[in-house]
Design an enzyme around this catalytic site. Structure first.
Site, PDB file in Angstrom:
ATOM      1  N   HIS A   1      13.877  30.637  -7.329  1.00 23.96           N
ATOM      2  CA  HIS A   1      12.981  31.479  -6.584  1.00 23.96           C
ATOM      3  C   HIS A   1      13.187  32.662  -7.701  1.00 23.96           C
ATOM      4  O   HIS A   1      12.738  33.469  -7.244  1.00 23.96           O
ATOM      5  CB  HIS A   1      13.153  31.824  -4.960  1.00 23.96           C
TER       6      HIS A   1
ATOM      7  N   HIS B   1       8.565  23.514  -6.291  1.00 18.37           N
ATOM      8  CA  HIS B   1       9.466  22.910  -5.672  1.00 18.37           C
ATOM      9  C   HIS B   1       8.526  22.336  -4.198  1.00 18.37           C
ATOM     10  O   HIS B   1       7.419  23.187  -3.994  1.00 18.37           O
ATOM     11  CB  HIS B   1      10.420  23.535  -4.883  1.00 18.37           C
TER      12      HIS B   1
ATOM     13  N   HIS C   1      12.026  24.746   4.109  1.00 14.34           N
ATOM     14  CA  HIS C   1      11.466  23.482   2.654  1.00 14.34           C
ATOM     15  C   HIS C   1      11.871  22.249   3.211  1.00 14.34           C
ATOM     16  O   HIS C   1      13.214  21.887   3.379  1.00 14.34           O
ATOM     17  CB  HIS C   1      13.040  23.812   1.091  1.00 14.34           C
TER      18      HIS C   1
ATOM     19  N   GLU D   1      15.104  27.961  13.511  1.00 15.76           N
ATOM     20  CA  GLU D   1      15.047  29.485  13.290  1.00 15.76           C
ATOM     21  C   GLU D   1      14.133  30.321  14.421  1.00 15.76           C
ATOM     22  O   GLU D   1      14.745  31.471  14.675  1.00 15.76           O
ATOM     23  CB  GLU D   1      13.678  29.670  12.205  1.00 15.76           C
TER      24      GLU D   1
ATOM     25  N   GLU E   1       7.398  32.699  -5.312  1.00 19.37           N
ATOM     26  CA  GLU E   1       7.399  31.349  -4.949  1.00 19.37           C
ATOM     27  C   GLU E   1       6.129  30.470  -5.680  1.00 19.37           C
ATOM     28  O   GLU E   1       5.611  30.959  -6.022  1.00 19.37           O
ATOM     29  CB  GLU E   1       6.652  31.565  -3.568  1.00 19.37           C
TER      30      GLU E   1
ATOM     31  N   GLU F   1       5.526  26.528  -5.170  1.00 16.58           N
ATOM     32  CA  GLU F   1       5.311  25.523  -4.522  1.00 16.58           C
ATOM     33  C   GLU F   1       4.028  25.148  -3.870  1.00 16.58           C
ATOM     34  O   GLU F   1       3.205  25.123  -4.474  1.00 16.58           O
ATOM     35  CB  GLU F   1       5.434  26.575  -2.875  1.00 16.58           C
TER      36      GLU F   1
END
Length: 210
Positions: free
Chosen positions: A24, A31, A68, A86, A111, A113
């Site tokens: 990051h 990723h 992730h 979360e 980010e 991703e």
């Protein structure tokens, strides 16, 4: 203990592992990630506000959960694991699609991703318990409520959530049929996201993966 993320190529093939913070940084490595959109029986989306302690987009509004996958997890299994971690609640999820995006956050990081998008529908018994250091606030929003505020305040919303909502019509056909009642109401108003996407992605740096 450091958390390691799955590095992938442009086709989402795993090519290694890397420490989360390194992924990051401003030149962050591509990723694997996911975002979850939970809706209730009134077709409202559960929004969560990121903790002010987050490195990227602290205090901004997001979809329900973003995180992730771990090694050997699927998008669905990782998201179903992460939900109670979360928001203190569980839900069965369905896979919709995945997209690639790269967006910087100030001069702090970025980010970069490939993001799997998951959907879940919850009933009236569903209740949320905030997990410290992850989420500071939650609220339910209808399409008109959310898109109206995004039009006024695009800077208050996480960019990956906007892409996920914009691409809902590209979901797997089976899932579009299964969740038609809910998703159709959000797809109808997706054009209202155009300006906010330009705010976060002035160069249009995102794409749907097949």
């Amino acid at each position: 203990m450091s958390e390691y993320l799955i590095l992938v190529d442009k086709d989402d093939n795993p090519i290694g592992m890397e420490e989360k913070v390194r992924c990051h940084l401003p030149d962050g490595k591509l990723h694997r990630a996911f975002t979850v959109l939970l809706f209730d029986k009134k077709d409202r989306l559960l929004l969560t506000r990121r903790s002010p302690s987050k490195m990227l987009w602290p205090g901004d509004w997001d979809g329900t959960v973003a995180s992730h996958p771990r090694k050997s997890e699927t998008y669905v299994s990782s998201a179903e694991r992460r939900l109670p971690e979360e928001i203190g609640a569980s839900c069965r999820l369905d896979y919709l699609f995945k997209f690639e995006y790269h967006v910087p956050y100030k001069n702090i990081g970025s980010e970069n991703e490939i993001c799997g998008t998951l959907v879940g529908i919850v009933d009236d018994s569903f209740s949320v318990k905030l997990v410290e250091d992850e989420i500071s606030e939650v609220k339910w929003a209808s399409p008109d409520e959310l898109f109206s505020d995004i039009e006024r305040n695009p800077q208050n919303y996480c960019p990956w959530m906007l892409v996920a909502l914009h691409l809902l019509e590209k979901s797997d056909n089976t899932m579009l049929q299964k969740h038609h009642k809910t998703l159709a109401k959000w797809i109808e108003q997706k054009n209202r996201l155009e300006e906010s996407l330009k705010h976060h992605f002035p160069t249009g740096n995102w794409r749907l993966l097949n």
